[in-house]
Design an enzyme around this catalytic site. Structure first.
Site, PDB file in Angstrom:
ATOM      1  N   GLU A 155     -11.125  -4.923  85.438  1.00 29.75           N
ATOM      2  CA  GLU A 155     -12.115  -4.878  86.532  1.00 29.75           C
ATOM      3  C   GLU A 155     -12.932  -6.171  86.565  1.00 29.75           C
ATOM      4  O   GLU A 155     -13.329  -6.640  87.634  1.00 29.75           O
ATOM      5  CB  GLU A 155     -12.999  -3.630  86.383  1.00 29.75           C
ATOM      6  CG  GLU A 155     -12.225  -2.377  86.783  1.00 29.75           C
ATOM      7  CD  GLU A 155     -12.660  -1.107  86.076  1.00 29.75           C
ATOM      8  OE1 GLU A 155     -13.763  -1.046  85.519  1.00 29.75           O
ATOM      9  OE2 GLU A 155     -11.856  -0.143  86.088  1.00 29.75           O
TER      10      GLU A 155
ATOM     11  N   GLY B 141     -11.238   5.309  79.755  1.00 28.93           N
ATOM     12  CA  GLY B 141     -12.289   5.205  80.769  1.00 28.93           C
ATOM     13  C   GLY B 141     -12.787   6.586  81.156  1.00 28.93           C
ATOM     14  O   GLY B 141     -13.622   7.182  80.477  1.00 28.93           O
ATOM     15  N   GLY B 142     -12.227   7.112  82.237  1.00 30.56           N
ATOM     16  CA  GLY B 142     -12.681   8.386  82.812  1.00 30.56           C
ATOM     17  C   GLY B 142     -12.864   9.507  81.803  1.00 30.56           C
ATOM     18  O   GLY B 142     -13.890  10.206  81.807  1.00 30.56           O
TER      19      GLY B 142
ATOM     20  N   GLU C 201      -3.720  -2.716  78.795  1.00 27.13           N
ATOM     21  CA  GLU C 201      -4.080  -1.807  79.873  1.00 27.13           C
ATOM     22  C   GLU C 201      -3.349  -2.210  81.151  1.00 27.13           C
ATOM     23  O   GLU C 201      -3.821  -3.094  81.884  1.00 27.13           O
ATOM     24  CB  GLU C 201      -5.584  -1.861  80.123  1.00 27.13           C
ATOM     25  CG  GLU C 201      -6.416  -1.491  78.922  1.00 27.13           C
ATOM     26  CD  GLU C 201      -7.784  -0.967  79.344  1.00 27.13           C
ATOM     27  OE1 GLU C 201      -8.066   0.192  79.049  1.00 27.13           O
ATOM     28  OE2 GLU C 201      -8.533  -1.708  79.984  1.00 27.13           O
TER      29      GLU C 201
ATOM     30  N   HIS D 180     -11.758  -7.123  80.641  1.00 30.05           N
ATOM     31  CA  HIS D 180     -11.298  -5.884  81.292  1.00 30.05           C
ATOM     32  C   HIS D 180     -10.757  -6.223  82.677  1.00 30.05           C
ATOM     33  O   HIS D 180     -11.267  -7.119  83.346  1.00 30.05           O
ATOM     34  CB  HIS D 180     -12.465  -4.889  81.384  1.00 30.05           C
ATOM     35  CG  HIS D 180     -12.016  -3.522  81.817  1.00 30.05           C
ATOM     36  ND1 HIS D 180     -11.781  -3.200  83.127  1.00 30.05           N
ATOM     37  CD2 HIS D 180     -11.718  -2.412  81.093  1.00 30.05           C
ATOM     38  CE1 HIS D 180     -11.363  -1.936  83.186  1.00 30.05           C
ATOM     39  NE2 HIS D 180     -11.320  -1.442  81.974  1.00 30.05           N
TER      40      HIS D 180
ATOM     41  N   GLY E 206      -7.524   4.400  85.799  1.00 31.20           N
ATOM     42  CA  GLY E 206      -8.268   5.222  86.747  1.00 31.20           C
ATOM     43  C   GLY E 206      -7.400   5.828  87.841  1.00 31.20           C
ATOM     44  O   GLY E 206      -7.911   6.344  88.832  1.00 31.20           O
TER      45      GLY E 206
ATOM     46  N   ASN F  75     -14.840   3.431  77.313  1.00 29.81           N
ATOM     47  CA  ASN F  75     -15.508   2.478  78.200  1.00 29.81           C
ATOM     48  C   ASN F  75     -16.178   3.272  79.318  1.00 29.81           C
ATOM     49  O   ASN F  75     -15.494   3.826  80.176  1.00 29.81           O
ATOM     50  CB  ASN F  75     -14.453   1.509  78.765  1.00 29.81           C
ATOM     51  CG  ASN F  75     -15.009   0.607  79.852  1.00 29.81           C
ATOM     52  OD1 ASN F  75     -16.218   0.458  80.005  1.00 29.81           O
ATOM     53  ND2 ASN F  75     -14.109  -0.004  80.628  1.00 29.81           N
ATOM     54  N   TRP F  76     -17.495   3.314  79.282  1.00 29.58           N
ATOM     55  CA  TRP F  76     -18.223   4.139  80.264  1.00 29.58           C
ATOM     56  C   TRP F  76     -18.305   3.481  81.638  1.00 29.58           C
ATOM     57  O   TRP F  76     -18.736   4.088  82.591  1.00 29.58           O
ATOM     58  CB  TRP F  76     -19.644   4.423  79.754  1.00 29.58           C
ATOM     59  CG  TRP F  76     -19.706   5.302  78.539  1.00 29.58           C
ATOM     60  CD1 TRP F  76     -18.651   5.808  77.824  1.00 29.58           C
ATOM     61  CD2 TRP F  76     -20.886   5.785  77.875  1.00 29.58           C
ATOM     62  NE1 TRP F  76     -19.112   6.567  76.774  1.00 29.58           N
ATOM     63  CE2 TRP F  76     -20.481   6.561  76.780  1.00 29.58           C
ATOM     64  CE3 TRP F  76     -22.252   5.619  78.109  1.00 29.58           C
ATOM     65  CZ2 TRP F  76     -21.392   7.191  75.923  1.00 29.58           C
ATOM     66  CZ3 TRP F  76     -23.155   6.236  77.256  1.00 29.58           C
ATOM     67  CH2 TRP F  76     -22.724   7.016  76.176  1.00 29.58           C
ATOM     68  N   LYS F  77     -17.960   2.213  81.718  1.00 35.24           N
ATOM     69  CA  LYS F  77     -18.081   1.454  82.976  1.00 35.24           C
ATOM     70  C   LYS F  77     -19.501   1.605  83.522  1.00 35.24           C
ATOM     71  O   LYS F  77     -20.439   1.713  82.731  1.00 35.24           O
ATOM     72  CB  LYS F  77     -17.015   1.900  83.971  1.00 35.24           C
ATOM     73  CG  LYS F  77     -15.615   1.944  83.350  1.00 35.24           C
ATOM     74  CD  LYS F  77     -14.523   2.057  84.356  1.00 35.24           C
ATOM     75  CE  LYS F  77     -13.203   2.200  83.643  1.00 35.24           C
ATOM     76  NZ  LYS F  77     -12.057   2.085  84.511  1.00 35.24           N
TER      77      LYS F  77
ATOM     78  N   SER G 114      -5.528   5.833  81.952  1.00 39.48           N
ATOM     79  CA  SER G 114      -5.417   7.288  82.157  1.00 39.48           C
ATOM     80  C   SER G 114      -5.029   8.047  80.883  1.00 39.48           C
ATOM     81  O   SER G 114      -4.228   8.989  80.934  1.00 39.48           O
ATOM     82  CB  SER G 114      -4.464   7.601  83.306  1.00 39.48           C
ATOM     83  OG  SER G 114      -4.948   7.015  84.509  1.00 39.48           O
TER      84      SER G 114
HETATM   85  C1  PEP Z   1     -10.419   1.624  81.269  1.00 43.01           C
HETATM   86  O1  PEP Z   1     -11.425   1.595  81.935  1.00 43.01           O
HETATM   87  O2  PEP Z   1     -10.238   0.737  80.431  1.00 43.01           O
HETATM   88  C2  PEP Z   1      -9.460   2.717  81.466  1.00 43.01           C
HETATM   89  C3  PEP Z   1      -8.348   2.703  80.785  1.00 43.01           C
HETATM   90  O3  PEP Z   1      -9.789   3.684  82.381  1.00 43.01           O
HETATM   91  P1  PEP Z   1      -9.050   5.121  82.601  1.00 43.01           P
HETATM   92  O4  PEP Z   1      -8.899   5.743  81.245  1.00 43.01           O
HETATM   93  O5  PEP Z   1     -10.000   5.889  83.473  1.00 43.01           O
HETATM   94  O6  PEP Z   1      -7.741   4.847  83.237  1.00 43.01           O
END
Ligand code: PEP
Length: 250
Positions: free
Chosen positions: A96, A233-234, A166, A94, A172, A9-11, A212
């Site tokens: 967010e 994500g990251g 999640e 998600h 993050g 997920n590039w956000k 993460s």
């Molecule tokens: C996400 O955005 O769904 C996520 C899990 O982010 P991260 O891997 O950065 O925690």
């Protein structure tokens, strides 16, 4: 047998030109790999990424979509528009979207049903906040999010659903749920799905862990019985970090 499914997920990262260059490198690095991999760029970056990954097995998904198909909904993007581009997968719910934009379970469910009725695949995100976990509400929250998120989804349509567990406190933050904690939550979700549908539907369901995930923890997470993939994500924003996650079994 559930096939591992790794998603990035590039956000709100990667302009169209950055995304295209990155996706080209990733597709090249994944040549010959049979792992199911999805990347979810921002809407405006999607066309450039689709062009860059042409001929590869990479799935290009949207990070969200409107709860309507067309009309006076300023700033929204619909399933029809995504499908016209060739996008058949969408992440919904998600944390967010839930926390920052106030999306409720009912609203997310409306989008889930719309995406499915348009023949799209949905990656439905669920997960508790730290406050909820510490208050002993993990199961209550997951039950609500799964039951309402999937309300009206038929057993046949469950073949088009992936669930991403999640925990919000792990997204993050660099904090990962222990593989055991994550696996317990996944097992709970699978049991819930069995109660809502059948044992067969629950056994087929892909449940990704997100929060993460990185090269150093993916193996331990993926070794767990109920963890079938990852939503990243990251660490999905660089080939160096994402590739070892995708190749966790090598
Ligand atoms: C996400 O955005 O769904 C996520 C899990 O982010 P991260 O891997 O950065 O925690």
């Amino acid at each position: 047998m559930r096939k591992p499914y790794i998603a990035g997920n590039w956000k709100m990262n990667m302009t169209p030109s950055q995304g295209a260059a990155f996706a080209k490198d990733l597709a090249k690095a994944l040549e010959g790999s049979d792992v199911k991999v999805m990347i979810a760029p921002p809407f405006v970056t999607i066309p450039a990424v689709l062009e860059a990954v042409k001929g590869s097995n990479l799935i290009v998904a949207a990070q969200n979509m409107s709860d309507n198909l067309s009309g006076a909904f300023t700033g929204e993007v619909s399933a029809l528009m995504l499908k016209d581009l060739g996008v058949n997968d969408v992440i919904l719910g998600h944390s967010e979207r839930r926390a920052i934009y106030g999306e409720t379970d009912e609203f997310i469910n409306k989008k889930v049903l719309l995406a499915l009725s348009e023949g799209m695949n949905v990656d439905l995100c669920v997960g508790e906040t730290l406050e909820e976990r510490e208050a002993g509400k993990l199961e209550e929250i997951l039950t609500r999010q799964v039951e309402i998120g999937l309300r009206g989804v038929s057993a046949a349509q469950m073949a088009n659903i992936t669930i991403a567990y999640e925990p919000v406190w792990a997204i993050g933050t660099g904090k990962t749920a222990t593989p055991e904690d994550a696996d317990n939550a996944h097992a709970f979700i699978r049991t819930l799905v069995e109660k809502l549908y059948t044992k067969g539907v629950a056994e087929e369901l892909i449940i990704q862990y997100g929060g993460s995930v990185k090269a150093s923890n993916v193996k331990a997470l993926m070794s767990k019985e109920h963890i079938d993939g990852a939503l990243v994500g990251g660490a999905s924003l660089s080939v160096e970090q994402f590739l070892p996650i995708v190749s966790f079994d090598k």
